[in-house]
Motif scaffolding. Structure first.
Motif, PDB file in Angstrom:
ATOM      1  N   SER A 280       0.830  -1.204   0.000  1.00 57.26           N
ATOM      2  CA  SER A 280       0.000   0.000   0.000  1.00 57.26           C
ATOM      3  C   SER A 280       0.867   1.259   0.000  1.00 57.26           C
ATOM      4  O   SER A 280       0.584   2.244  -0.702  1.00 57.26           O
ATOM      5  CB  SER A 280      -0.929  -0.003   1.216  1.00 57.26           C
ATOM      6  OG  SER A 280      -1.800  -1.109   1.177  1.00 57.26           O
ATOM      7  N   GLU A 283       2.351   1.572  -3.419  1.00 57.11           N
ATOM      8  CA  GLU A 283       1.318   1.976  -4.386  1.00 57.11           C
ATOM      9  C   GLU A 283       1.017   3.464  -4.277  1.00 57.11           C
ATOM     10  O   GLU A 283       0.862   4.156  -5.284  1.00 57.11           O
ATOM     11  CB  GLU A 283       0.047   1.163  -4.143  1.00 57.11           C
ATOM     12  CG  GLU A 283      -1.072   1.481  -5.133  1.00 57.11           C
ATOM     13  CD  GLU A 283      -2.335   0.697  -4.826  1.00 57.11           C
ATOM     14  OE1 GLU A 283      -3.191   0.599  -5.732  1.00 57.11           O
ATOM     15  OE2 GLU A 283      -2.474   0.185  -3.705  1.00 57.11           O
ATOM     16  N   ARG A 284       0.929   3.951  -3.039  1.00 55.83           N
ATOM     17  CA  ARG A 284       0.655   5.374  -2.847  1.00 55.83           C
ATOM     18  C   ARG A 284       1.794   6.227  -3.402  1.00 55.83           C
ATOM     19  O   ARG A 284       1.551   7.250  -4.069  1.00 55.83           O
ATOM     20  CB  ARG A 284       0.474   5.665  -1.359  1.00 55.83           C
ATOM     21  CG  ARG A 284       0.164   7.126  -1.073  1.00 55.83           C
ATOM     22  CD  ARG A 284       0.071   7.372   0.405  1.00 55.83           C
ATOM     23  NE  ARG A 284      -0.040   8.789   0.682  1.00 55.83           N
ATOM     24  CZ  ARG A 284       0.021   9.319   1.891  1.00 55.83           C
ATOM     25  NH1 ARG A 284       0.209   8.532   2.939  1.00 55.83           N
ATOM     26  NH2 ARG A 284      -0.088  10.621   2.058  1.00 55.83           N
ATOM     27  N   ASN A 287       1.690   6.132  -7.223  1.00 56.08           N
ATOM     28  CA  ASN A 287       0.568   6.932  -7.726  1.00 56.08           C
ATOM     29  C   ASN A 287       0.874   8.424  -7.634  1.00 56.08           C
ATOM     30  O   ASN A 287       0.539   9.195  -8.549  1.00 56.08           O
ATOM     31  CB  ASN A 287      -0.703   6.594  -6.952  1.00 56.08           C
ATOM     32  CG  ASN A 287      -1.263   5.238  -7.311  1.00 56.08           C
ATOM     33  OD1 ASN A 287      -1.003   4.710  -8.403  1.00 56.08           O
ATOM     34  ND2 ASN A 287      -2.034   4.636  -6.411  1.00 56.08           N
TER      35      ASN A 287
END
Length: 460
Positions: A280, A283-284, A287
């Motif tokens: 996570s 991914e953050r 992004n």
């Protein structure tokens, strides 16, 4: 010829040659005109003198032998003392002539102004007039003296032009080389610059002309390149550092499971939760990097009329659910509509609110409000907190990527991309972000955007 120094030199020489040629030709023809005018005056004066000597008072209708055409009074009309005279009858018979003519005959029957003709292989100036009793007089003056002078003048002018061209080539080369010396310094500096050494600069000397400005602009470009290269290095180092921690977690737990943990349900559960959290985080970060790259590439914003007061209210409501130790409330709100892409602007506002929550003290307060500028052309949505604030020395860098200057920003609370993303988004909308901060009293970030046209007209 590839050298700009030689091209400028040849241009100097060509221009000077053209100027010298034009001036030389003009001087030659002006001098020729003056000489011929003076010679014509002398010939006309001799004609007038002969007419005076053969006036009716002295008229002899049959012969003009009483007129001495070698009289110094006639030949003295010419400074060189060489004038040929001839008197002819209407039928062309020569009645009298200068001894200097010998057996030669001037153009019998010619009367008129001075004209250039040839006699004895040389140019002469010939004039004629009618005398009393119908006789005619012709006067000729050799132009050998004028021709010799004009030849000498042409030679002198030619030598001067040749010397001028030589001096122009030599002087032009020296001047052009001196004038282009800053360019040579720029070339040497550019060749010495490498990706590992961007510190070299051109020494600024001499008058503040166009070349000085060129060198100054080149130095400024190097400053921007050095700053950009340093920012890129910091960006890569920061991104690598933030990715290294979750990757280490993934590697550790996958190794644990491969060795012996897969047979223990508790270890499997702990590993899955830890790896999910690490993924996570990665991914953050990815992004955020993709969004930042998309903003810098100039994304096609889908702008629509967006009420800032409604956006502020929704953001406060959503942030109140997430914030646990900080109170998020709605402050003073004015009605304001801007043209914006709701997705991107909401992301920028959330970056400011998220920062205010993360870096606030326990029990702190975050206020979100909207106000219209005094000029009635802009609207601002602000996020204020009463946290520790930001040191004045760090304010110029807080919008840099991965920047986390104070100790509170280096405790794993974020990647340092939020403010950078917010600025990119706001500037893409034609707006700006203002920040006010006082250590110990909190910070206030304001997003200023142009009012929607219809809303601006209504406000006015």
């Amino acid at each position: 010829m590839r050298s700009i120094t030689w091209r400028l030199t040849l241009w100097y020489a060509a221009i000077l040659m053209a100027i010298l040629f034009i001036c030389g030709v003009a001087a030659f023809w002006v001098m020729r005109h003056l000489l011929l005018t003076e010679a014509a005056r002398e010939v006309e004066a001799a004609v007038a003198a002969v007419q005076k000597l053969t006036s009716p008072v002295h008229e002899n209708r049959e012969e003009f032998n009483h007129v001495d055409l070698d009289d110094p009074e006639l030949t003295a009309q010419d400074e060189s003392g060489t004038i040929w005279l001839q008197i002819t009858a209407p039928d062309g018979r020569v009645l009298n002539s200068s001894r200097a003519l010998g057996n030669d005959v001037l153009a019998p029957g010619y009367i008129g102004p001075p004209v250039i003709t040839r006699l004895r292989g040389q140019k002469v100036l010939l004039a004629g007039a009618e005398l009393a009793g119908g006789a005619l007089v012709q006067v000729a003056r050799p132009l050998s003296r004028e021709e010799n002078f004009l030849k000498t003048l042409a030679g002198v002018l030619g030598l001067l032009a040749l010397g001028g061209v030589v001096l122009a080539v030599a002087g032009g080369w020296v001047i052009a080389r001196a004038a282009l010396r800053p360019v040579q310094g720029l070339i040497r500096t550019a060749r010495q610059i490498s990706t590992t050494d961007l510190s070299r600069r051109i020494a600024l000397r001499g008058p503040r002309d166009e070349l000085y400005t060129l060198a100054q602009t080149f130095n400024q470009m190097l400053d921007r390149l050095e700053q950009g290269f340093r920012s890129q290095q910091e960006f890569v180092a920061a991104a690598s550092h933030d990715l290294r921690t979750p990757l280490t977690v993934l590697k550790s737990y996958t190794g644990l499971l491969n060795r012996w943990g897969k047979d223990d349900p508790a270890v499997v559960e702990e590993s899955v939760q830890a790896m999910t959290k690490a993924v996570s985080v990665m991914e953050r970060l990815v992004n955020d990097l993709l969004l930042l790259a998309r903003m810098q590439a100039g994304p096609p914003l889908r702008t629509t009329p967006l009420p800032l007061d409604e956006l502020a209210g929704e953001t406060v409501q959503e942030a109140g659910v997430i914030a646990k130790e900080v109170t998020v409330k709605l402050g003073p709100v004015e009605r304001a509509v801007v043209a914006a892409d709701e997705y991107y602007l909401r992301r920028a506002l959330w970056a400011l609110v998220d920062n205010a929550i993360k870096y606030n003290r326990p029990g702190g307060e975050v206020v979100v409000g909207v106000s219209v500028a005094e000029n009635k052309r802009e609207a601002g949505i602000f996020v204020a907190d009463n946290g520790p604030g930001i040191d004045e020395r760090e304010l110029p860098r807080i919008f840099d990527r991965f920047y986390r200057g104070d100790p509170s920003r280096s405790q794993g609370k974020g990647f340092g991309l939020g403010l950078s993303l917010a600025r990119e988004i706001v500037e893409a909308h034609g707006g700006r972000i203002l920040v006010e901060s006082h250590p110990g009293r909190g910070s206030r970030f304001t997003i200023l955007l142009p009012l929607w046209q219809q809303e601006a007209m209504t406000a006015q």
